[in-house]
Scaffold this motif. Sequence first.
Motif, mmCIF file in Angstrom:
data_model
loop_
_atom_site.group_PDB
_atom_site.id
_atom_site.type_symbol
_atom_site.label_atom_id
_atom_site.label_comp_id
_atom_site.label_asym_id
_atom_site.label_seq_id
_atom_site.Cartn_x
_atom_site.Cartn_y
_atom_site.Cartn_z
ATOM 1 N N GLY A 160 0.816 -1.217 0.000
ATOM 2 C CA GLY A 160 0.000 0.000 0.000
ATOM 3 C C GLY A 160 0.844 1.259 0.000
ATOM 4 N N ILE A 161 1.873 1.283 0.843
ATOM 5 C CA ILE A 161 2.766 2.449 0.912
ATOM 6 C C ILE A 161 3.513 2.620 -0.415
ATOM 7 C CG2 ILE A 161 4.812 3.395 2.056
ATOM 8 C CD1 ILE A 161 3.836 2.007 4.632
ATOM 9 N N SER A 162 3.963 1.514 -0.999
ATOM 10 C CA SER A 162 4.702 1.572 -2.271
ATOM 11 C C SER A 162 3.828 2.096 -3.399
ATOM 12 C CB SER A 162 5.240 0.184 -2.633
ATOM 13 O OG SER A 162 6.108 -0.303 -1.639
ATOM 14 N N LEU A 163 2.577 1.648 -3.440
ATOM 15 C CA LEU A 163 1.663 2.134 -4.477
ATOM 16 C C LEU A 163 1.452 3.636 -4.356
ATOM 17 C CD1 LEU A 163 -1.039 -0.703 -4.490
ATOM 18 C CD2 LEU A 163 0.688 -0.269 -6.245
ATOM 19 N N ALA A 164 1.289 4.110 -3.121
ATOM 20 C CA ALA A 164 1.057 5.542 -2.907
ATOM 21 C C ALA A 164 2.294 6.364 -3.224
ATOM 22 C CB ALA A 164 0.614 5.783 -1.467
ATOM 23 N N LEU A 165 3.465 5.899 -2.764
ATOM 24 C CA LEU A 165 4.703 6.633 -3.046
ATOM 25 C C LEU A 165 5.007 6.629 -4.542
ATOM 26 C CD1 LEU A 165 7.028 5.504 -0.094
ATOM 27 C CD2 LEU A 165 5.857 7.701 -0.386
ATOM 28 N N GLY A 166 4.727 5.507 -5.210
ATOM 29 C CA GLY A 166 4.923 5.452 -6.656
ATOM 30 C C GLY A 166 4.030 6.450 -7.369
ATOM 31 N N PHE A 167 2.791 6.583 -6.906
ATOM 32 C CA PHE A 167 1.867 7.531 -7.525
ATOM 33 C C PHE A 167 2.290 8.970 -7.284
ATOM 34 C CE2 PHE A 167 -2.021 10.132 -7.240
ATOM 35 C CZ PHE A 167 -2.418 10.047 -8.557
ATOM 36 N N THR A 168 2.849 9.263 -6.124
ATOM 37 C CA THR A 168 3.323 10.627 -5.863
ATOM 38 C C THR A 168 4.683 10.888 -6.513
ATOM 39 O OG1 THR A 168 4.289 9.938 -3.740
ATOM 40 C CG2 THR A 168 2.066 10.837 -3.685
ATOM 41 N N THR A 169 5.254 9.845 -7.132
ATOM 42 C CA THR A 169 6.490 10.011 -7.904
ATOM 43 C C THR A 169 6.181 10.339 -9.354
ATOM 44 O OG1 THR A 169 7.687 8.459 -6.479
ATOM 45 C CG2 THR A 169 8.619 8.873 -8.664
ATOM 46 N N ARG A 170 5.242 9.580 -9.950
ATOM 47 C CA ARG A 170 4.837 9.834 -11.336
ATOM 48 C C ARG A 170 3.415 9.313 -11.550
ATOM 49 N NH1 ARG A 170 5.876 5.422 -14.806
ATOM 50 N NH2 ARG A 170 6.210 6.824 -16.566
ATOM 51 N N VAL A 171 2.645 10.060 -12.306
ATOM 52 C CA VAL A 171 1.242 9.694 -12.528
ATOM 53 C C VAL A 171 1.146 8.352 -13.236
ATOM 54 C CG1 VAL A 171 -0.861 10.335 -13.783
ATOM 55 C CG2 VAL A 171 0.399 12.066 -12.524
ATOM 56 N N GLY A 172 2.145 8.028 -14.075
ATOM 57 C CA GLY A 172 2.135 6.770 -14.797
ATOM 58 C C GLY A 172 2.076 5.545 -13.904
ATOM 59 N N ASN A 173 2.425 5.709 -12.617
ATOM 60 C CA ASN A 173 2.354 4.578 -11.688
ATOM 61 C C ASN A 173 0.934 4.156 -11.354
ATOM 62 O OD1 ASN A 173 5.259 4.768 -11.487
ATOM 63 N ND2 ASN A 173 5.071 3.765 -9.505
ATOM 64 N N ILE A 174 -0.026 4.884 -11.889
ATOM 65 C CA ILE A 174 -1.414 4.431 -11.754
ATOM 66 C C ILE A 174 -1.593 3.090 -12.451
ATOM 67 C CG2 ILE A 174 -2.366 5.539 -13.831
ATOM 68 C CD1 ILE A 174 -4.782 6.344 -12.061
ATOM 69 N N LEU A 175 -0.745 2.791 -13.437
ATOM 70 C CA LEU A 175 -0.795 1.480 -14.108
ATOM 71 C C LEU A 175 -0.457 0.361 -13.134
ATOM 72 C CD1 LEU A 175 0.967 2.376 -17.493
ATOM 73 C CD2 LEU A 175 -1.479 1.984 -17.118
ATOM 74 N N THR A 176 0.451 0.632 -12.205
ATOM 75 C CA THR A 176 0.801 -0.366 -11.180
ATOM 76 C C THR A 176 -0.398 -0.661 -10.289
ATOM 77 O OG1 THR A 176 3.025 0.587 -11.182
ATOM 78 C CG2 THR A 176 2.489 -0.928 -9.384
ATOM 79 N N ILE A 177 -1.109 0.405 -9.915
ATOM 80 C CA ILE A 177 -2.319 0.247 -9.095
ATOM 81 C C ILE A 177 -3.352 -0.573 -9.861
ATOM 82 C CG2 ILE A 177 -4.204 1.495 -7.967
ATOM 83 C CD1 ILE A 177 -2.226 3.864 -7.631
ATOM 84 N N MET A 178 -3.487 -0.301 -11.153
ATOM 85 C CA MET A 178 -4.457 -1.036 -11.979
ATOM 86 C C MET A 178 -4.093 -2.509 -12.086
ATOM 87 S SD MET A 178 -4.957 1.798 -15.021
ATOM 88 C CE MET A 178 -5.904 0.675 -16.050
ATOM 89 N N ILE A 179 -2.806 -2.817 -12.230
ATOM 90 C CA ILE A 179 -2.366 -4.209 -12.360
ATOM 91 C C ILE A 179 -2.739 -5.010 -11.114
ATOM 92 C CG2 ILE A 179 -0.310 -5.692 -12.437
ATOM 93 C CD1 ILE A 179 0.948 -3.388 -14.207
ATOM 94 N N ILE A 180 -2.399 -4.476 -9.948
ATOM 95 C CA ILE A 180 -2.719 -5.178 -8.695
ATOM 96 C C ILE A 180 -4.226 -5.204 -8.468
ATOM 97 C CG2 ILE A 180 -2.514 -5.007 -6.176
ATOM 98 C CD1 ILE A 180 0.385 -4.180 -6.570
ATOM 99 N N GLY A 181 -4.913 -4.099 -8.816
ATOM 100 C CA GLY A 181 -6.365 -4.048 -8.648
ATOM 101 C C GLY A 181 -7.074 -5.082 -9.510
ATOM 102 N N ILE A 182 -6.675 -5.205 -10.776
ATOM 103 C CA ILE A 182 -7.290 -6.188 -11.680
ATOM 104 C C ILE A 182 -7.013 -7.609 -11.205
ATOM 105 C CG2 ILE A 182 -7.215 -7.131 -14.022
ATOM 106 C CD1 ILE A 182 -6.688 -4.233 -14.985
#
Length: 500
Positions: free
Chosen positions: A147-169
């Motif tokens: 959870g922390i990694s997903l959030a920090l990745g998103f606050t690093t670059r918007v493209g990390n929303i793909l990471t959230i989508m991968i785990i979410g799917i």
Amino acid sequence: GFYLRFKYLNINTAVWWDECEYLSIAKEWAYGINYDVPSVRQPLVPLFIALLYKIGISSLAIIKFLVVLLPSIATVLFTYLLGKELYNKQIGLISSFIMSVFWVSLFWTTRVSTDLMGLFFSLLAFWSFWKGYVKKESPKLFLTITGISLALGFTTRVGNILTIMIIGIFLIFIARREIFKYEPIRYLILFSILTVAPYLIWNQVKFGNIFAFWGLYAKSINTFTTPVYWGFLKFFRLYLFDIFFIFFLLGISTYYRLFLGLDLLLKKKNQELLVDFFTLLIILVPTIYFTFILRQSSAEPRWAIVMAPAVFIVTAKGFNITYDALIKYLPKFEYKKIISIIAITILILAASVDEIKFSDSLINTKKDTYVQLKFAGEWIKENSNKEDIVMSSAVPQNSYYSERKTIQVTGTDENFNKLITELKPRYLELTSLEGYPDWAFTWPERHKDLVVPVQAYFSDQERKNMILVVYEFIDYPDKKSNPVTNMDAGIKEGQQNKTN
């Protein structure tokens, strides 16, 4: 991996637009250089750099070492850890070796970019998620890290929303109702929200919208308005070149089992199918997004870098298949295993040469680009006061180098005249390196009574191809009628003496 990255760490003579934006934001937060922070830039990397500035670390080489090189090295390590967790140590080693020579990673490690830190957080999220959710090893701890990694990745670059989508799917397909019942998943969601909340609150306070970052990215989505971007499929070949690509195709051919065993996958009765599904998902989500949703032919290989570790893992599977075939079908003799290992090693090393050569050529070709903006910005800093204003379309670059308020040259000729009358800038910078309105390049010639050239920079040693000119204002248009107004003659006289 460390050697190749450290070798090029300080090779560039100047920094690019995106780099300067992150560095200018950091200088604004650390020193207050009067730079307007754009809402589309995620804050984690600039914030880290600002903290380095605050404690006295201003060396660009040290900043890149801490902010880019170390995360880049960490991606090599976590590619190994992910490959090892998903498949085995051999696949982990081969895939991490490919990551260590990956030209996209090598090139962008020379730049102050968010891509490698974003990739590190994605890999950390994938690895901890697999250990915590699938393998059930300390699930609360590892899913908290996810959870922390997903959030920090998103606050690093918007493209990390793909990471959230991968785990979410993955969770939607595999966990289904368990998403709400399995307590460790609540840890993932809770700590993700807690970590990202300060950023969203800052967005609301600073820009009046918690999703202020999304405006530009939403406009760039071309769904149903432009053709499907099949060109994205070329990225696989572009990532891997010839030899690695052949083994990627061999590895991907094994994933047919997913379709044959779909019922076993959904019932979570086959661990191998779960592994294949997760690996394939890391590749498919970016592919679908860039091909069918974004549809931009200008998409860069680094934008989809989140799928690179999985691509390398699949490629490593191809090498493993080849090794197993050599062991199985070669005639029996004493050193068959050793010779098979040597053969695979030679193939991997030969394939890595293409990656290293390409990155070396690209890095050396680009290392001196935009250096004229650096020279101009440093000259302006030395020949101006902190409160002076510069008109230029190279806003981030000039802001970073000169540390002076920089206003973009845009709009019409008339509006520009009104603006300079109000702001009374010190310098006007014109360069073909960035975009300007057509009228801007003839404006100084038409207003010789307002500006005089004080510095010029060229793209060739013979000084024949002028690429940038700095003009100093000696007067301004009258606010009401636009003719020249006679200002303090001392300014003119002083400028003439200085120019002479």
